[in-house]
Design an enzyme around this catalytic site. Structure first.
Site, mmCIF file in Angstrom:
data_model
loop_
_atom_site.group_PDB
_atom_site.id
_atom_site.type_symbol
_atom_site.label_atom_id
_atom_site.label_comp_id
_atom_site.label_asym_id
_atom_site.label_seq_id
_atom_site.Cartn_x
_atom_site.Cartn_y
_atom_site.Cartn_z
ATOM 1 N N HIS A 145 -8.873 8.429 3.384
ATOM 2 C CA HIS A 145 -8.874 7.007 3.720
ATOM 3 C C HIS A 145 -10.277 6.420 3.686
ATOM 4 O O HIS A 145 -10.446 5.199 3.630
ATOM 5 C CB HIS A 145 -8.257 6.784 5.100
ATOM 6 N N HIS A 161 0.829 -1.202 0.000
ATOM 7 C CA HIS A 161 0.000 0.000 0.000
ATOM 8 C C HIS A 161 0.865 1.255 0.000
ATOM 9 O O HIS A 161 0.699 2.151 -0.837
ATOM 10 C CB HIS A 161 -0.911 -0.005 1.235
ATOM 11 N N GLU A 162 1.758 1.353 0.959
ATOM 12 C CA GLU A 162 2.526 2.587 1.119
ATOM 13 C C GLU A 162 3.455 2.839 -0.067
ATOM 14 O O GLU A 162 3.576 3.968 -0.543
ATOM 15 C CB GLU A 162 3.318 2.554 2.432
ATOM 16 N N GLU A 198 -5.644 6.995 -2.373
ATOM 17 C CA GLU A 198 -5.661 5.966 -1.330
ATOM 18 C C GLU A 198 -6.210 4.646 -1.874
ATOM 19 O O GLU A 198 -5.710 3.570 -1.544
ATOM 20 C CB GLU A 198 -6.515 6.433 -0.147
#
Length: 795
Positions: A423, A335-336, A359
């Site tokens: 988010h 994800h990051e 996101e």
């Protein structure tokens, strides 16, 4: 006396010891690969002949950011934009060209061409003060505000951007908060943090026994991956500054328990490797940055730090509550680091719906990395952060199959989605992706509901879904792409994923229809192009509206693009014109991919009002676009058209102009563009400033005000990165205050001949302004700025 180009002076360089410090908050990302020159050249040709395709104007300049060339030879060139010398946030665009180099459409964030003044009413100091007040943690630096054009909404407004650096309220999460302030009213438009992180509260070692690639140095192994660009993994020792690369004597790392500090390092190192492999092997991207370099991973950051973040160049992981559960799970890593891919490709702004798409992209690819890695102890599951127990109750952060299960995310789009934390607005994109890959209803991973009365969706599988999302991100998304956009429906995730599906699987294919159905199932509708399996094309206008005085004319660019099948001849016509008005197309027909100029001429008897003019393109089918024509109230508004500058070619010496000594000259040292005289600023090879100015009255009521001039720059400077010598082109009021800097040129723009520059002065209609050229030269190596054949044309 001005020096000839050959007379250059030597510069004495004094070298000293330089220390480069990478702060805990940020390390500079490595440079991206250079754009493909041939693809960029084809896009430049299209752009020069078809500026309307990107809502362009004569007051703008464009810079190639990246290129992507398909196996077919089709190319996609991404640009950034400046307006009167100012950066345009949300002004980026992509020019798409067919394999033969013809125009094949564009991705554009602007809904209309920019027309705004560039003089701030609110000072930089006031913007700086406002930005500092917006920061809620411990501020350490407040950068100098930058004046820019905020076009994130699709329309331009003048704004200040101020970056406040420091620490978030927890004292451990670094922050680089970008605060946007309206330069006219002083109001805060919005803000976003450059540090993209996991959010939540709560508490691991997850991947079990895995193989990792390390480097042997002497008799010691280092956790540096030689296979993937030397990405290293290091121990922050529960601090926030220095990081020590993990080493080991026998290359057997960790023991699966958190008590061994290497164990978390193994997870992070494995996650970085699998993310690198995923993007390379599935999408053909050579690492996160696209240049083969690895990603640094920093573990054991801070104390009781329940977070992980991407800062633009590296990954950082906290150890969780009581330092007992490091946040180094595989999907968190994927994800990051996917934030880095998004940043490098589309640059989706981290706020509003574009932030939700940012996101969502990381959630999608984080899960796809998890499926790709196929680690027995952490299989793919369409949940986000399920291993790290950040909530403290063994629930994941997010559920892609039904995002609202987390109590905050949107499963269905609504008008309030844009106001949610990114988010949570990501839920719409996550839900769409799950529906596209796995379908709606009961699945192996959870039950996915449809929104409202939308039909059920049959999934096309992860392999196809991930390809569609990546292609849309790579070649279609712009920085302000959103879920829904009423003013610019083409700049939406639905429209771009449909284009991606068409590219990969064909127009009206099963995959194309699945994309449509999956967006509909999350309440994202769209004005999709008519589905066609034969030869088809599209028609678009830029600008889409204009006003005119009776008896005058107005123009717009009509662009076409081949949307399926082969290119074809498109013949133009217009309907809905008011009485006394006529439409002319130049040329009257084009091959799809080409463009034409539509000129609507009115007569003195044309009645004032607003009219919807339908522009038709006829080929094997007929496609249309609408132009809104406003005929002004009384006519005769432009009472004094024509060229307004005195002595525009300098052939009468200094008549009409105010200039420093030696600027207006017939010297043979520099050639004139036309005639014998020109204005030659600088060229001395020493510290020097030259100016050239003329006052000009601009009549009110006209539709076009254009400053143009021919510029030649030659320079003895050899640098390709530093602007030592500069020429500013500015507009001043009668009191000498700078109203706008139209452009800044430098030694970096040197070229062998003249090029014409043009700018709109429409914002100064009805005023008397001074046009001023100011050339400044540093202490060595000459640069000459030569201006000729100027004009201010009003019509």
């Amino acid at each position: 006396m001005k020096r000839p180009l050959a007379a250059v002076s030597a510069a004495l360089l004094t070298s000293g010891l330089l220390t480069c410090v990478a702060t805990a908050a940020h390390a500079a990302p490595p440079p991206a690969p250079a754009p493909d020159a041939s693809a960029a050249a084809r896009a430049a040709t299209v752009l020069q002949t078809n500026p309307g395709a990107v809502q362009g104007s004569s007051a703008e300049s464009y810079q190639v950011q990246s290129t992507r060339v398909d196996a077919s030879g089709a190319a996609h060139t991404r640009y950034t934009r400046t307006y009167q010398g100012l950066r345009v946030y949300g002004g980026d665009f992509v020019i798409h060209t067919a394999p033969n180099g013809t125009y094949a459409g564009s991705s554009v964030g602007l809904a209309a061409p920019l027309t705004l003044l560039t003089t701030a009413k609110v000072s930089a100091d006031a913007a700086k003060k406002t930005a500092r007040a917006e920061f809620t943690g411990k501020a350490e630096t407040v950068g100098a505000p930058e004046l820019f054009v905020d076009a994130s909404s699709g329309k331009g407004r003048l704004a200040w951007e101020t970056v406040v650096g420091g620490w978030q309220p927890d004292g451990q999460t670094p922050s680089r908060l970008h605060v946007i302030t309206d330069a006219t009213s002083g109001a805060t438009i919005g803000s976003y943090d450059e540090i993209e992180s996991v959010t939540g509260t709560g508490q691991g070692i997850y991947t079990g026994s895995v193989s990792i690639d390390t480097t042997l140095s002497g008799s010691t192994y280092q956790m540096i991956d030689p296979v993937r660009g030397n990405g290293r993994t290091c121990d922050m020792n529960n601090g926030t500054s220095s990081c020590t690369t993990f080493t080991d004597a026998d290359n057997a790392w960790g023991n699966g328990a958190n008590s061994n500090r290497q164990s978390a390092g193994v997870d992070a190192h494995f996650g970085a490797a699998k993310t690198f492999d995923y993007f390379k092997n599935v999408h053909g991207r050579n690492g996160i940055f696209g240049n083969g370099q690895g990603v640094p991973s920093r573990v054991h950051y801070g104390n009781n730090y329940v977070n992980a973040f991407w800062d633009g160049a590296q990954m950082t992981y906290g150890d969780g509550s009581s330092n007992a559960r490091p946040l180094v799970a595989l999907d968190v890593a994927g994800h990051e680091m996917s934030h880095g891919v998004t940043e490098a490709l589309a640059g989706l702004v981290y706020s509003g719906e574009s932030g939700g798409l940012n996101e969502s992209t990381s959630d999608i690819f984080g899960n796809m990395v998890e499926f790709y890695a196929a680690a027995p102890s952490d299989p793919g599951d369409y949940q986000v952060g399920e291993k790290i127990n950040i909530n403290g109750n063994n629930t994941p952060l997010r559920y892609m199959y039904n995002p609202s299960l987390d109590g905050a995310s949107d499963s269905c789009w609504s008008t309030s989605t844009k106001n949610k934390d990114v988010h949570y607005s990501s839920g719409v994109g996550n839900h769409f992706y799950f529906n596209l890959a796995e379908g709606t209803g009961s699945t192996s991973y959870g039950t996915s509901p449809v929104c409202g009365s939308a039909p059920a969706v049959t999934g096309i599988g992860r392999t196809k879904a991930e390809k569609i999302w990546y292609r849309a991100l790579d070649v279609y998304f712009t920085s302000n792409t959103s879920y829904v956009n009423t003013s610019n429906p083409a700049n939406t995730a639905r429209a771009y994923t449909l284009r991606a599906a068409t590219d990969l699987y064909g127009s009206c294919s099963t995959e194309y229809k699945a994309v449509q159905a999956a967006w509909t199932a999350v309440n994202v509708a769209g004005n999709d192009s008519t589905c066609s399996t034969g030869n088809d094309f599209s028609v678009s206008l830029s600008p889409t509206a204009g006003s005119v005085n009776p008896g005058s004319a107005v123009s717009t660019t009509v662009s076409t693009a081949t949307t399926s099948g082969s290119a074809q001849t498109v013949t133009f016509s217009a309907s809905g014109l008011p009485s006394g008005a006529s439409a002319a197309f130049s040329p009257a027909s084009v091959t799809s991919g080409g463009s034409s100029t539509l000129t609507i001429s009115t007569s003195s008897s044309t009645s004032p009002g607003t009219y919807s003019v339908t522009v038709n393109g006829a080929g094997s089918v007929t496609r249309s676009a609408t132009y809104t024509l406003t005929v002004n109230g009384s006519g005769g508004g432009c009472t004094s058209p024509g060229q307004k500058l005195a002595n525009p070619g300098f052939e009468s010496g200094s008549t009409g102009w105010t200039a420093t000594s030696g600027v207006i000259t017939s010297s043979s040292g520099q050639a004139a563009h036309g005639g014998s005289y020109k204005a030659w600023l600088d060229g001395y090879g020493s510290t020097h400033t030259d100016t050239l100015a003329q006052s000009v009255a601009l009549p009110a009521g006209c539709s076009s005000y254009t400053l143009s001039f021919w510029l030649h720059i030659d320079s003895a400077e050899t640098t390709t990165s530093v602007a030592y010598d500069k020429l500013n082109v500015q507009v001043l009021n009668s009191g000498g205050t700078v109203l706008a800097t139209l452009a800044t040129y430098s030694n970096l723009n040197k070229a062998s001949g003249y090029s014409q520059k043009s700018f709109s002065l429409a914002g100064y209609a009805g005023q008397t302004v001074t046009l001023k050229f100011t050339g400044t030269e540093d202490s060595s190596l000459q640069t000459s700025f030569v201006v000729d054949d100027t004009a201010v044309n009003v019509s």
